[in-house]
Design a protein around this motif. Structure first.
Motif, PDB file in Angstrom:
ATOM      1  N   ILE A   1      18.440  -1.173  -3.777  1.00 21.93           N
ATOM      2  CA  ILE A   1      17.112  -1.785  -3.897  1.00 21.93           C
ATOM      3  C   ILE A   1      16.449  -1.891  -2.521  1.00 21.93           C
ATOM      4  CG2 ILE A   1      15.878  -3.900  -4.495  1.00 21.93           C
ATOM      5  CD1 ILE A   1      17.702  -4.316  -6.801  1.00 21.93           C
ATOM      6  N   GLN A   2      17.223  -2.266  -1.516  1.00 23.89           N
ATOM      7  CA  GLN A   2      16.671  -2.323  -0.168  1.00 23.89           C
ATOM      8  C   GLN A   2      16.208  -0.941   0.290  1.00 23.89           C
ATOM      9  OE1 GLN A   2      19.134  -4.489   2.655  1.00 23.89           O
ATOM     10  NE2 GLN A   2      20.154  -5.581   1.015  1.00 23.89           N
ATOM     11  N   ALA A   3      17.020   0.073  -0.006  1.00 27.14           N
ATOM     12  CA  ALA A   3      16.658   1.437   0.384  1.00 27.14           C
ATOM     13  C   ALA A   3      15.424   1.921  -0.379  1.00 27.14           C
ATOM     14  CB  ALA A   3      17.838   2.377   0.124  1.00 27.14           C
ATOM     15  N   CYS A   4      15.338   1.596  -1.657  1.00 29.04           N
ATOM     16  CA  CYS A   4      14.166   2.003  -2.455  1.00 29.04           C
ATOM     17  C   CYS A   4      12.895   1.327  -1.947  1.00 29.04           C
ATOM     18  CB  CYS A   4      14.391   1.673  -3.928  1.00 29.04           C
ATOM     19  SG  CYS A   4      15.616   2.721  -4.744  1.00 29.04           S
ATOM     20  N   ARG A   5      13.006   0.068  -1.563  1.00 27.55           N
ATOM     21  CA  ARG A   5      11.855  -0.623  -0.979  1.00 27.55           C
ATOM     22  C   ARG A   5      11.374   0.109   0.279  1.00 27.55           C
ATOM     23  NH1 ARG A   5      13.029  -7.153  -0.735  1.00 27.55           N
ATOM     24  NH2 ARG A   5      12.680  -7.643  -2.943  1.00 27.55           N
ATOM     25  N   ALA A   6      12.327   0.427   1.158  1.00 23.06           N
ATOM     26  CA  ALA A   6      11.973   1.088   2.417  1.00 23.06           C
ATOM     27  C   ALA A   6      11.350   2.464   2.160  1.00 23.06           C
ATOM     28  CB  ALA A   6      13.215   1.229   3.297  1.00 23.06           C
ATOM     29  N   LEU A   7      11.890   3.210   1.213  1.00 19.12           N
ATOM     30  CA  LEU A   7      11.366   4.546   0.918  1.00 19.12           C
ATOM     31  C   LEU A   7       9.963   4.484   0.319  1.00 19.12           C
ATOM     32  CD1 LEU A   7      14.586   6.243  -0.517  1.00 19.12           C
ATOM     33  CD2 LEU A   7      13.403   6.862   1.602  1.00 19.12           C
ATOM     34  N   MET A   8       9.737   3.534  -0.578  1.00 19.14           N
ATOM     35  CA  MET A   8       8.415   3.413  -1.195  1.00 19.14           C
ATOM     36  C   MET A   8       7.358   2.980  -0.180  1.00 19.14           C
ATOM     37  SD  MET A   8       8.563   4.372  -4.338  1.00 19.14           S
ATOM     38  CE  MET A   8       7.049   3.708  -5.019  1.00 19.14           C
ATOM     39  N   ILE A   9       7.704   2.036   0.686  1.00 20.84           N
ATOM     40  CA  ILE A   9       6.746   1.602   1.710  1.00 20.84           C
ATOM     41  C   ILE A   9       6.481   2.738   2.691  1.00 20.84           C
ATOM     42  CG2 ILE A   9       6.422   0.011   3.641  1.00 20.84           C
ATOM     43  CD1 ILE A   9       7.980  -2.074   2.031  1.00 20.84           C
ATOM     44  N   THR A  10       7.529   3.486   3.039  1.00 26.01           N
ATOM     45  CA  THR A  10       7.355   4.653   3.903  1.00 26.01           C
ATOM     46  C   THR A  10       6.437   5.676   3.262  1.00 26.01           C
ATOM     47  OG1 THR A  10       9.555   4.325   4.873  1.00 26.01           O
ATOM     48  CG2 THR A  10       8.571   6.503   5.115  1.00 26.01           C
ATOM     49  N   SER A  11       6.594   5.871   1.960  1.00 22.06           N
ATOM     50  CA  SER A  11       5.739   6.818   1.248  1.00 22.06           C
ATOM     51  C   SER A  11       4.274   6.410   1.315  1.00 22.06           C
ATOM     52  CB  SER A  11       6.190   6.911  -0.214  1.00 22.06           C
ATOM     53  OG  SER A  11       5.340   7.757  -0.952  1.00 22.06           O
ATOM     54  N   LEU A  12       3.995   5.118   1.148  1.00 22.55           N
ATOM     55  CA  LEU A  12       2.603   4.647   1.213  1.00 22.55           C
ATOM     56  C   LEU A  12       2.025   4.793   2.618  1.00 22.55           C
ATOM     57  CD1 LEU A  12       2.718   1.453  -1.030  1.00 22.55           C
ATOM     58  CD2 LEU A  12       1.768   3.685  -1.588  1.00 22.55           C
ATOM     59  N   ILE A  13       2.840   4.500   3.633  1.00 20.93           N
ATOM     60  CA  ILE A  13       2.363   4.650   5.014  1.00 20.93           C
ATOM     61  C   ILE A  13       2.086   6.112   5.334  1.00 20.93           C
ATOM     62  CG2 ILE A  13       3.000   4.363   7.444  1.00 20.93           C
ATOM     63  CD1 ILE A  13       4.575   1.878   6.618  1.00 20.93           C
ATOM     64  N   LEU A  14       2.991   6.994   4.923  1.00 23.16           N
ATOM     65  CA  LEU A  14       2.772   8.430   5.139  1.00 23.16           C
ATOM     66  C   LEU A  14       1.543   8.924   4.386  1.00 23.16           C
ATOM     67  CD1 LEU A  14       6.431   9.814   4.936  1.00 23.16           C
ATOM     68  CD2 LEU A  14       4.984   9.664   6.966  1.00 23.16           C
ATOM     69  N   GLY A  15       1.342   8.389   3.168  1.00 19.90           N
ATOM     70  CA  GLY A  15       0.162   8.779   2.402  1.00 19.90           C
ATOM     71  C   GLY A  15      -1.129   8.371   3.088  1.00 19.90           C
ATOM     72  N   MET A  16      -1.133   7.177   3.712  1.00 14.93           N
ATOM     73  CA  MET A  16      -2.318   6.737   4.433  1.00 14.93           C
ATOM     74  C   MET A  16      -2.579   7.630   5.648  1.00 14.93           C
ATOM     75  SD  MET A  16      -3.204   2.923   5.874  1.00 14.93           S
ATOM     76  CE  MET A  16      -1.699   2.880   6.859  1.00 14.93           C
ATOM     77  N   CYS A  17      -1.515   7.970   6.371  1.00 12.86           N
ATOM     78  CA  CYS A  17      -1.666   8.875   7.523  1.00 12.86           C
ATOM     79  C   CYS A  17      -2.124  10.262   7.077  1.00 12.86           C
ATOM     80  CB  CYS A  17      -0.340   8.983   8.271  1.00 12.86           C
ATOM     81  SG  CYS A  17       0.221   7.444   9.041  1.00 12.86           S
ATOM     82  N   GLY A  18      -1.554  10.743   5.965  1.00 12.68           N
ATOM     83  CA  GLY A  18      -1.965  12.049   5.448  1.00 12.68           C
ATOM     84  C   GLY A  18      -3.421  12.068   5.017  1.00 12.68           C
ATOM     85  N   THR A  19      -3.897  10.965   4.459  1.00 16.66           N
ATOM     86  CA  THR A  19      -5.307  10.886   4.052  1.00 16.66           C
ATOM     87  C   THR A  19      -6.232  10.988   5.255  1.00 16.66           C
ATOM     88  OG1 THR A  19      -4.715   9.503   2.146  1.00 16.66           O
ATOM     89  CG2 THR A  19      -7.006   9.482   2.850  1.00 16.66           C
TER      90      THR A  19
END
Length: 219
Positions: A75-93
């Protein structure tokens, strides 16, 4: 054609980023199963942040997970991966907006814009892969506990938020591929134009040299 592919990729990636954000917020990552259960008047459901119980009349009571250190590692790892995905998505945008040919943001050079758009596409691919790993890992744990006959806790089934997350991840990856391909196609067109231009200049130079030589022979 590359501009259409680029715009399509941006729309897909932006939609995927929004869907991934909605997935992270959604409460129905896993829902208690009624298979083999005697009590069916209430249901339990969880996400990465809290656990909820809903009775037969639709009243829900949610409890946030108390401490980070007491949570399972996945669960801790999934939290980190999902937040990383959102941050990368913002940078990609932001990168894609700077690299789109239909915008006046950033550099006016077509070559520079293509490189920025390609970088944005790669970032979106990484964002989609990050959320895909998190959701698939979470789903694997649910199915492993469901089919484990020695598991004594509450058994759950896949919630609809996971399917939403898979769809958002695929949109992000597909849009990132479109952006990368459009940038590669534009770069290939520039190289082809440069080679054609160079060949044309060489033929003009040879023709001029032959004309000068012919004039000397005549003299």
């Amino acid at each position: 054609m590359s501009a259409v592919l680029e715009l399509t990729g941006f729309v897909l990636t932006l939609g995927g980023w929004v869907v991934i954000g909605a997935t992270l917020k959604n409460s129905y990552w896993k829902v208690s199963t009624v298979h083999g259960s005697v009590i069916t008047s209430s249901s339990l459901y969880e996400n990465l942040w809290h656990s909820c119980a809903e009775d037969s009349i639709g009243i829900s009571n949610c409890r946030a997970f108390d401490t980070l250190l007491a949570l399972p590692a996945y669960i801790q790892a999934c939290r980190a991966l999902m937040i990383t995905s959102l941050i990368l998505g913002m940078c990609g945008t932001l990168l894609t907006l700077l690299g789109l040919k239909c915008t006046q943001l950033g550099s006016n050079s077509e070559n520079a814009k293509s490189k920025i758009a390609m970088l944005g596409g790669m970032v979106f691919i990484l964002a989609g892969l990050s959320s895909m790993v998190a959701i698939s890992w979470y789903a694997e744990r649910i199915t492993a506990q469901f089919f484990d006959s020695f598991y004594g806790g509450t058994k759950y089934e896949l919630g609809y938020a996971l399917y939403l997350g898979w769809a958002g991840s695929l949109l992000s990856i597909l849009g990132g591929i479109f952006l990368t391909c459009s940038a590669c196609k534009e770069k290939h067109r520039d190289y082809k134009y440069a080679a054609t231009r160079q060949g044309k200049d060489a033929r003009i130079y040879i023709k001029q040299s032959e004309t000068v030589t012919s004039a000397k022979d005549y003299v």
